[in-house]
Design an enzyme around this catalytic site. Structure first.
Site, PDB file in Angstrom:
ATOM      1  N   ASN A 100       0.801  -1.228   0.000  1.00 41.55           N
ATOM      2  CA  ASN A 100       0.000   0.000   0.000  1.00 41.55           C
ATOM      3  C   ASN A 100       0.829   1.270   0.000  1.00 41.55           C
ATOM      4  O   ASN A 100       0.395   2.289  -0.515  1.00 41.55           O
ATOM      5  CB  ASN A 100      -0.920   0.002   1.229  1.00 41.55           C
ATOM      6  CG  ASN A 100      -1.709   1.292   1.362  1.00 41.55           C
ATOM      7  OD1 ASN A 100      -2.519   1.610   0.495  1.00 41.55           O
ATOM      8  ND2 ASN A 100      -1.446   2.049   2.424  1.00 41.55           N
ATOM      9  N   GLN A 152      -8.748   4.565   0.898  1.00 42.67           N
ATOM     10  CA  GLN A 152      -7.895   3.951  -0.130  1.00 42.67           C
ATOM     11  C   GLN A 152      -6.994   4.944  -0.862  1.00 42.67           C
ATOM     12  O   GLN A 152      -5.993   4.542  -1.457  1.00 42.67           O
ATOM     13  CB  GLN A 152      -8.775   3.177  -1.120  1.00 42.67           C
ATOM     14  CG  GLN A 152      -9.515   2.043  -0.393  1.00 42.67           C
ATOM     15  CD  GLN A 152     -10.325   1.145  -1.278  1.00 42.67           C
ATOM     16  OE1 GLN A 152     -10.893   1.575  -2.277  1.00 42.67           O
ATOM     17  NE2 GLN A 152     -10.386  -0.132  -0.917  1.00 42.67           N
ATOM     18  N   ASP A 161       1.397   6.994   0.055  1.00 43.18           N
ATOM     19  CA  ASP A 161       0.412   6.027  -0.440  1.00 43.18           C
ATOM     20  C   ASP A 161       0.561   5.795  -1.938  1.00 43.18           C
ATOM     21  O   ASP A 161       0.368   6.709  -2.751  1.00 43.18           O
ATOM     22  CB  ASP A 161      -0.987   6.581  -0.135  1.00 43.18           C
ATOM     23  CG  ASP A 161      -2.040   5.496  -0.126  1.00 43.18           C
ATOM     24  OD1 ASP A 161      -1.936   4.584   0.717  1.00 43.18           O
ATOM     25  OD2 ASP A 161      -2.954   5.555  -0.970  1.00 43.18           O
ATOM     26  N   ASP A 191      -0.365  -6.872   3.528  1.00 37.13           N
ATOM     27  CA  ASP A 191      -0.492  -5.880   4.579  1.00 37.13           C
ATOM     28  C   ASP A 191      -1.435  -4.758   4.118  1.00 37.13           C
ATOM     29  O   ASP A 191      -1.381  -4.326   2.960  1.00 37.13           O
ATOM     30  CB  ASP A 191       0.907  -5.312   4.867  1.00 37.13           C
ATOM     31  CG  ASP A 191       0.896  -4.266   5.947  1.00 37.13           C
ATOM     32  OD1 ASP A 191       0.740  -4.646   7.115  1.00 37.13           O
ATOM     33  OD2 ASP A 191       1.056  -3.064   5.622  1.00 37.13           O
ATOM     34  N   HIS A 195      -6.643  -0.859   2.322  1.00 38.30           N
ATOM     35  CA  HIS A 195      -6.280   0.473   1.835  1.00 38.30           C
ATOM     36  C   HIS A 195      -5.917   0.488   0.359  1.00 38.30           C
ATOM     37  O   HIS A 195      -5.507   1.520  -0.181  1.00 38.30           O
ATOM     38  CB  HIS A 195      -5.153   1.048   2.704  1.00 38.30           C
ATOM     39  CG  HIS A 195      -5.572   1.183   4.135  1.00 38.30           C
ATOM     40  ND1 HIS A 195      -6.286   2.267   4.593  1.00 38.30           N
ATOM     41  CD2 HIS A 195      -5.463   0.332   5.185  1.00 38.30           C
ATOM     42  CE1 HIS A 195      -6.577   2.096   5.877  1.00 38.30           C
ATOM     43  NE2 HIS A 195      -6.074   0.924   6.257  1.00 38.30           N
ATOM     44  N   GLU A 217      -5.062  -8.593   4.802  1.00 39.39           N
ATOM     45  CA  GLU A 217      -5.500  -7.928   6.014  1.00 39.39           C
ATOM     46  C   GLU A 217      -6.569  -6.900   5.668  1.00 39.39           C
ATOM     47  O   GLU A 217      -6.274  -5.841   5.113  1.00 39.39           O
ATOM     48  CB  GLU A 217      -4.320  -7.255   6.714  1.00 39.39           C
ATOM     49  CG  GLU A 217      -4.634  -7.025   8.165  1.00 39.39           C
ATOM     50  CD  GLU A 217      -3.916  -5.848   8.741  1.00 39.39           C
ATOM     51  OE1 GLU A 217      -3.553  -4.941   7.995  1.00 39.39           O
ATOM     52  OE2 GLU A 217      -3.733  -5.834   9.964  1.00 39.39           O
TER      53      GLU A 217
HETATM   54  C1  LM2 Z   1      -0.534  -3.187   9.089  1.00 40.62           C
HETATM   55  N1  LM2 Z   1      -1.449  -3.896   8.582  1.00 40.62           N
HETATM   56  O1  LM2 Z   1      -2.355  -3.405   7.766  1.00 40.62           O
HETATM   57  C2  LM2 Z   1       0.422  -3.790  10.029  1.00 40.62           C
HETATM   58  O2  LM2 Z   1      -0.088  -5.007  10.571  1.00 40.62           O
HETATM   59  C3  LM2 Z   1       0.745  -2.782  11.095  1.00 40.62           C
HETATM   60  O3  LM2 Z   1       1.618  -3.342  12.046  1.00 40.62           O
HETATM   61  C4  LM2 Z   1       1.352  -1.538  10.423  1.00 40.62           C
HETATM   62  O4  LM2 Z   1       1.591  -0.498  11.381  1.00 40.62           O
HETATM   63  C5  LM2 Z   1       0.396  -0.950   9.409  1.00 40.62           C
HETATM   64  N2  LM2 Z   1      -0.451  -1.891   8.750  1.00 40.62           N
HETATM   65  C6  LM2 Z   1       1.176  -0.220   8.313  1.00 40.62           C
HETATM   66  O5  LM2 Z   1       1.881  -1.131   7.514  1.00 40.62           O
HETATM   67  C7  LM2 Z   1       2.903  -0.487  11.965  1.00 40.62           C
HETATM   68  C8  LM2 Z   1       2.843   0.135  13.347  1.00 40.62           C
HETATM   69  C9  LM2 Z   1       2.669   1.649  13.265  1.00 40.62           C
HETATM   70  C10 LM2 Z   1       3.753   2.253  12.397  1.00 40.62           C
HETATM   71  C11 LM2 Z   1       3.612   1.613  11.012  1.00 40.62           C
HETATM   72  C12 LM2 Z   1       4.648   2.138  10.024  1.00 40.62           C
HETATM   73  O6  LM2 Z   1       1.756  -0.439  14.088  1.00 40.62           O
HETATM   74  O7  LM2 Z   1       2.765   2.187  14.606  1.00 40.62           O
HETATM   75  O8  LM2 Z   1       3.589   3.651  12.316  1.00 40.62           O
HETATM   76  O9  LM2 Z   1       3.811   0.185  11.116  1.00 40.62           O
HETATM   77  O10 LM2 Z   1       5.947   1.841  10.449  1.00 40.62           O
HETATM   78  C13 LM2 Z   1       4.709   4.450  12.719  1.00 40.62           C
HETATM   79  C14 LM2 Z   1       4.372   5.378  13.871  1.00 40.62           C
HETATM   80  C15 LM2 Z   1       3.270   6.352  13.444  1.00 40.62           C
HETATM   81  C16 LM2 Z   1       3.728   7.159  12.235  1.00 40.62           C
HETATM   82  C17 LM2 Z   1       4.153   6.170  11.120  1.00 40.62           C
HETATM   83  C18 LM2 Z   1       4.736   6.912   9.915  1.00 40.62           C
HETATM   84  O11 LM2 Z   1       3.950   4.579  14.978  1.00 40.62           O
HETATM   85  O12 LM2 Z   1       2.998   7.244  14.525  1.00 40.62           O
HETATM   86  O13 LM2 Z   1       2.626   7.947  11.759  1.00 40.62           O
HETATM   87  O14 LM2 Z   1       5.151   5.258  11.609  1.00 40.62           O
HETATM   88  O15 LM2 Z   1       5.926   7.570  10.259  1.00 40.62           O
HETATM   89  C19 LM2 Z   1       2.846   9.357  11.719  1.00 40.62           C
HETATM   90 CA    CA Z   2      -3.872   3.242  -0.562  1.00 38.77          CA
END
Ligand code: LM2
Ligand code: CA
Length: 464
Positions: A100, A152, A161, A191, A195, A217
């Protein structure tokens, strides 16, 4: 090509969350294959952002910077060796594929493969016009989760995106998936599939060079139903995990006699399920059963593996207090080899839930009982249940705090059976407690509080 169907046998997948490739290779050879797991799900293998000043969080892997397989989990060569090792052990390899989006770093940086990238600029791969700039909410992020278009076409968590409706992006994503198939990968978790419009995923997967098992997912709730994604492949039934957690934490096991489609879930054959995932174990609202629930969590896994709905994932992860904390890594963020026998307690220590005695025993039970019906359901009306997998096995789960003494109607042939929850068969004896089924198929025994009993035709150690 039509989506590859779910595996008919050995349908348990170990999700070795954040494990480096060398350790996955060893686990396939020494544990997963011998214990009857059919597959392993590995963390996203593509090159990713590196966030040293944030302590190398686990979720770096969900921010791709290129499709090189140079990551904190190992080198491209180690990845290929892992696939070979798992295949030699009879274990399929499923990759968590992040399609995505790319990174969420507005200032760019240098990725795990050494390549420089910008928020909307991944040299040789994607540039500004390959991304959605949805023009909403001031920052192009998703804000209205009731708006299909926004979910999306705007950014999830600020992640750049991809414009998956365009030829270049589709071809590039298909190229990535095909490069994994070329190394021998057997399937994919998509993943954040919700979206991406299902039509875009249909187009991308139509370009695969051979059939692959796909599970997507698509989290419950909002305007985009899971069913939309069935033409692409299977779908994770996340309601299974939330309902199992609710039943085990605050409900009654007696409710579970019709657990499955009758609860509004998708069809069993196209559903992948878990008791908890890497996301739900970090959900601070505490709804999910996790390793932190100890015996309760083990019992939920016993049920998951005994009950013939969906294709189960078994999460194998590490201790954490901070939800961002990554796996134990070196100074450069490269994950150190998994140690299951030492450092299994304390923050960062690997839990190796895939090796838990009760889970391993139940993987065997599931394989032995595959294709048999649930019969002879019994419950005490509260938190003790028992049922047969007709002619092949029998399980009793006692979530009461007190022991349960009862004569169970197993329907199994007479004999002494090893309880697979607490022991395993070696030659013709059991490493733990055994029970005796009488000539009439009845079994009189006591199941202690917060424990379970599972026997199968393959756990009979003697005919008397
Ligand atoms: C998923 N499935 O649809 C994964 O199972 C999940 O673990 C992923 O989130 C999410 N989608 C995106 O692939 C994880 C995590 C987030 C993290 C993202 C990106 O749970 O906390 O976001 O990966 O690494 C982090 C920061 C968030 C920030 C983002 C972008 O926690 O605060 O947003 O990075 O910098 C501004
Ligand atoms: Ca998208």
């Amino acid at each position: 090509s039509a989506p590859a169907s779910a595996p008919a046998a050995r349908d348990v997948t170990a999700h070795l969350f954040q494990w480096p490739w060398k350790s996955v290779a060893e686990e396939c050879k020494h544990v997963l294959g011998p214990d009857g797991y059919g597959a392993v799900q590995v963390s996203p293998p593509q090159a990713h952002v590196e966030l040293k000043d944030q302590g190398f969080p686990w979720w770096q892997a969900y921010q791709p910077v290129s499709y090189s397989l140079q990551s904190r989990y190992g080198t491209p060569k180690e990845f290929a060796q892992m696939v070979d090792s798992c295949h030699k052990a009879g274990v399929r390899v499923y990759v968590d594929a992040v399609l995505n989006h790319m990174s969420g770093q507005p200032n760019g940086g240098v990725g795990s493969d050494g390549s420089a990238y910008g928020y909307y600029d991944y040299p040789g791969l994607y540039s500004y016009d390959d991304f959605h700039h949805c023009g909403r909410n001031g920052n192009d992020d998703i804000a209205n989760w009731n708006d299909r278009w926004e979910i999306q076409n705007c950014q999830l968590l600020g992640l750049s995106d991809l414009a998956t409706e365009t030829e270049h992006v589709r071809a590039t994503l298909a190229g990535y998936l095909n490069s994994l198939l070329a190394v021998g990968v057997d399937g994919f978790r998509f993943d954040a599939a919700k979206h991406i419009p299902a039509a875009d995923l249909e187009d991308i997967t139509s370009r695969l060079t051979r059939p692959a098992y796909i599970y997507q997912e698509v989290l419950d709730g909002g305007p985009i139903p899971k069913s939309e994604y069935l033409p692409v492949g299977s779908v994770i039934e996340d309601r299974y995990g939330s309902q199992i957690s609710r039943v085990f934490k605050t409900g009654s096991l007696s409710w579970l006699n019709m657990f499955g489609e009758a609860w509004g879930f998708n069809a069993s054959a196209t559903s992948v399920v878990y008791t908890d995932s890497h996301d739900t174990e970090r959900d601070t609202s505490g709804g999910s059963v996790t390793y932190k629930d100890g015996a309760l969590n083990d019992l939920a896994t016993v049920f998951e593996l005994a009950w013939p709905y969906g294709h189960p994932l078994v999460l194998s992860s590490y201790h954490f207090t901070s939800t961002d904390a990554g796996p134990v890594s070196d100074a450069n963020g490269n994950v150190l080899p998994v140690a299951c026998n030492t450092a299994t307690s304390g923050v960062g220590g690997w839990l190796c839930q895939d090796r838990a005695d009760s889970t391993v025993g139940m993987v065997g039970f599931r394989n032995t009982t595959a294709g048999t019906a649930v019969t002879r359901w019994w419950s005490d009306g509260s938190d003790a249940i028992a049922f047969a997998r007709e002619g092949a096995g029998y399980v009793a789960i006692n979530k009461e705090s007190t022991s349960l003494t009862r004569t169970f109607d197993t329907g199994l042939p007479a004999g002494t059976y090893c309880n697979l929850v607490t022991g395993h068969v070696v030659g013709n004896h059991c490493t733990g407690p055994s029970v005796t089924v009488q000539a009439d198929g009845f079994l009189s025994t006591t199941v202690p509080g917060l424990s379970a009993l599972a026997i199968s035709k393959d756990s009979r150690v003697s005919k008397t």
